[in-house]
Motif scaffolding. Sequence first.
Motif, PDB file in Angstrom:
ATOM      1  N   ARG A   1      -8.201   5.340  23.105  1.00  0.00           N
ATOM      2  CA  ARG A   1      -7.808   4.859  21.771  1.00  0.00           C
ATOM      3  C   ARG A   1      -8.940   4.971  20.771  1.00  0.00           C
ATOM      4  N   HIS A   2     -10.136   4.595  21.199  1.00  0.00           N
ATOM      5  CA  HIS A   2     -11.255   4.535  20.256  1.00  0.00           C
ATOM      6  C   HIS A   2     -12.121   5.790  20.251  1.00  0.00           C
ATOM      7  N   GLY A   3     -11.911   6.669  21.209  1.00  0.00           N
ATOM      8  CA  GLY A   3     -12.767   7.841  21.289  1.00  0.00           C
ATOM      9  C   GLY A   3     -12.052   9.161  21.205  1.00  0.00           C
ATOM     10  N   ILE A   4     -10.796   9.131  20.799  1.00  0.00           N
ATOM     11  CA  ILE A   4     -10.022  10.363  20.813  1.00  0.00           C
ATOM     12  C   ILE A   4     -10.572  11.404  19.850  1.00  0.00           C
ATOM     13  N   GLU A   5     -11.319  10.994  18.863  1.00  0.00           N
ATOM     14  CA  GLU A   5     -11.927  11.971  17.957  1.00  0.00           C
ATOM     15  C   GLU A   5     -13.217  12.555  18.518  1.00  0.00           C
ATOM     16  N   ASP A   6     -13.678  12.023  19.634  1.00  0.00           N
ATOM     17  CA  ASP A   6     -14.900  12.496  20.295  1.00  0.00           C
ATOM     18  C   ASP A   6     -14.603  13.789  21.050  1.00  0.00           C
ATOM     19  N   ARG A   7     -15.384  14.816  20.764  1.00  0.00           N
ATOM     20  CA  ARG A   7     -15.161  16.115  21.418  1.00  0.00           C
ATOM     21  C   ARG A   7     -15.284  16.026  22.939  1.00  0.00           C
ATOM     22  N   GLY A   8     -16.137  15.140  23.428  1.00  0.00           N
ATOM     23  CA  GLY A   8     -16.278  14.974  24.871  1.00  0.00           C
ATOM     24  C   GLY A   8     -15.010  14.434  25.510  1.00  0.00           C
ATOM     25  N   VAL A   9     -14.361  13.497  24.846  1.00  0.00           N
ATOM     26  CA  VAL A   9     -13.096  12.949  25.336  1.00  0.00           C
ATOM     27  C   VAL A   9     -12.029  14.035  25.290  1.00  0.00           C
ATOM     28  N   GLN A  10     -11.988  14.770  24.201  1.00  0.00           N
ATOM     29  CA  GLN A  10     -11.008  15.845  24.073  1.00  0.00           C
ATOM     30  C   GLN A  10     -11.216  16.904  25.161  1.00  0.00           C
TER      31      GLN A  10
ATOM     32  N   ALA B   1      -1.222  29.090  19.379  1.00  0.00           N
ATOM     33  CA  ALA B   1      -2.392  28.362  19.869  1.00  0.00           C
ATOM     34  C   ALA B   1      -3.682  28.927  19.305  1.00  0.00           C
ATOM     35  N   GLU B   2      -3.711  30.228  19.140  1.00  0.00           N
ATOM     36  CA  GLU B   2      -4.940  30.854  18.679  1.00  0.00           C
ATOM     37  C   GLU B   2      -5.320  30.401  17.270  1.00  0.00           C
ATOM     38  N   THR B   3      -4.352  29.879  16.510  1.00  0.00           N
ATOM     39  CA  THR B   3      -4.662  29.407  15.159  1.00  0.00           C
ATOM     40  C   THR B   3      -4.843  27.894  15.105  1.00  0.00           C
ATOM     41  N   ARG B   4      -4.543  27.220  16.213  1.00  0.00           N
ATOM     42  CA  ARG B   4      -4.732  25.767  16.255  1.00  0.00           C
ATOM     43  C   ARG B   4      -6.159  25.465  16.693  1.00  0.00           C
ATOM     44  N   PRO B   5      -6.836  24.591  15.981  1.00  0.00           N
ATOM     45  CA  PRO B   5      -8.198  24.224  16.401  1.00  0.00           C
ATOM     46  C   PRO B   5      -8.173  23.579  17.785  1.00  0.00           C
ATOM     47  N   PRO B   6      -9.276  23.685  18.518  1.00  0.00           N
ATOM     48  CA  PRO B   6      -9.309  23.107  19.858  1.00  0.00           C
ATOM     49  C   PRO B   6      -9.029  21.600  19.856  1.00  0.00           C
TER      50      PRO B   6
END
Length: 90
Positions: free
Chosen positions: A44-53, A6-11
């Motif tokens: 679906r449309h906002g999954i790349e948004d950091r706020g959604v993540q 996990a430590e090497t996977r981006p958030p």
Amino acid sequence: MTRPPAETRPPEVLALEALGWALADDRRAERLLSLTGLTPERLRHGIEDRGVQAAVLDFLAGHEPDLVLAADALDTTPEALVAAARELAR
């Protein structure tokens, strides 16, 4: 196939993996949408948004049993998921 630690996977990657895990269970998926206010369309449309993540990871952090189960399923630690949520919320 083994995942990198996990430590090497981006958030962002941890958030996407966590979302997939959460959506695999219908009751958990419904709770995710209800508690976060997200809609299927927004996901679906906002999954790349950091706020959604961040919202996805915050959802897990808000319910320790799910946080622990997700961490185990994703081969990471609860602390790594919470840290990823903090990073995404910046």
